[in-house]
Scaffold this motif. Sequence first.
Motif, mmCIF file in Angstrom:
data_model
loop_
_atom_site.group_PDB
_atom_site.id
_atom_site.type_symbol
_atom_site.label_atom_id
_atom_site.label_comp_id
_atom_site.label_asym_id
_atom_site.label_seq_id
_atom_site.Cartn_x
_atom_site.Cartn_y
_atom_site.Cartn_z
ATOM 1 N N SER A 161 0.838 -1.190 0.000
ATOM 2 C CA SER A 161 0.000 0.000 0.000
ATOM 3 C C SER A 161 0.881 1.250 0.000
ATOM 4 N N GLY A 162 0.538 2.217 -0.825
ATOM 5 C CA GLY A 162 1.305 3.454 -0.877
ATOM 6 C C GLY A 162 2.541 3.371 -1.741
ATOM 7 N N TYR A 163 2.679 2.308 -2.517
ATOM 8 C CA TYR A 163 3.818 2.130 -3.415
ATOM 9 C C TYR A 163 3.444 2.555 -4.835
ATOM 10 N N ASP A 164 4.431 3.004 -5.581
ATOM 11 C CA ASP A 164 4.271 3.294 -6.999
ATOM 12 C C ASP A 164 4.624 2.019 -7.750
ATOM 13 N N GLN A 192 7.712 0.628 -5.744
ATOM 14 C CA GLN A 192 8.678 1.420 -4.988
ATOM 15 C C GLN A 192 7.972 2.481 -4.158
ATOM 16 N N LYS A 193 8.506 2.703 -2.965
ATOM 17 C CA LYS A 193 8.004 3.768 -2.099
ATOM 18 C C LYS A 193 9.188 4.563 -1.569
ATOM 19 N N VAL A 194 9.127 5.866 -1.735
ATOM 20 C CA VAL A 194 10.149 6.774 -1.220
ATOM 21 C C VAL A 194 9.500 7.643 -0.155
ATOM 22 N N SER A 195 10.121 7.736 1.022
ATOM 23 C CA SER A 195 9.506 8.470 2.123
ATOM 24 C C SER A 195 10.560 9.136 2.988
ATOM 25 N N GLN A 196 10.096 10.067 3.811
ATOM 26 C CA GLN A 196 10.970 10.728 4.774
ATOM 27 C C GLN A 196 11.136 9.820 5.984
ATOM 28 N N ASN A 197 12.368 9.653 6.435
ATOM 29 C CA ASN A 197 12.625 8.857 7.622
ATOM 30 C C ASN A 197 11.895 9.460 8.813
ATOM 31 N N ALA A 198 11.284 8.603 9.634
ATOM 32 C CA ALA A 198 10.466 9.078 10.748
ATOM 33 C C ALA A 198 11.291 9.719 11.854
ATOM 34 N N THR A 215 11.925 -0.972 -2.339
ATOM 35 C CA THR A 215 11.629 -1.399 -3.703
ATOM 36 C C THR A 215 11.460 -2.910 -3.774
ATOM 37 N N TYR A 216 10.368 -3.356 -4.395
ATOM 38 C CA TYR A 216 10.137 -4.776 -4.665
ATOM 39 C C TYR A 216 10.094 -4.985 -6.176
#
Length: 217
Positions: A158-161, A172-178, A187-188
């Motif tokens: 969920s939330g992946y391109d 693939q999902k790119v996000s800001q580190n928490a 990436t899968y």
Amino acid sequence: MRRRTSIGITAAVLVGVALTGCTQGSAGAGNSPTSTTGSAGGTSSPTASATATPRPTSTITAVPGVDDDAGRLPDSCSGLITAGKWDTAFADAPLNDPAVVGDPVQTPKDDLTPVLQPDGKRLYCVWRDPRADTTFLSIRVAVVDSTKAYPHLQSALSGYDCSLDGYGYRCQKVSQNAQYPVTDGDTYYTRGDVGIHIEQSNVTTSGLLDDVVSHTF
């Protein structure tokens, strides 16, 4: 514990969305992988093997558009990427340091775990300085059930391109580190009965997935 920040953490990193970008043209059979007879980086890297072990004979039903061809999993982490190509990005970090991955190596569960072939080959590689709070890169390559891998990733991530690239299925999902002001990437990729999972934090690697695919197919 001090934080190792070998890669800049400016806003420019956020622009590099294609952390492990895989383009359709470079993933095809027409691209020959670069020979990797040296170390993947650092004195802790294992010696590369000259050959790769064939996967178990598959008896599963092929999935059109996903099972277009077959690949081989390298015998070592140094056979998974082009020697020297990623040294400035991550390959100069310790590889599979016991303080990071355990001894023997403990492979964490991920979204490939439910579709792994029980008797299939698996390879897990982590480049990380144990003193670093967040900077790392890991690559997991494993034999999966191709009748399940593609639909599983479709429903599980969920939330992946995600997209089919003509040879396989990439998410693939790119996000800001928490916790830290750095960028994380997840990436899968599945193609035939091979699954690839790349995780990274504070490391920019445009084209890495292309490189891994070229050494697997």
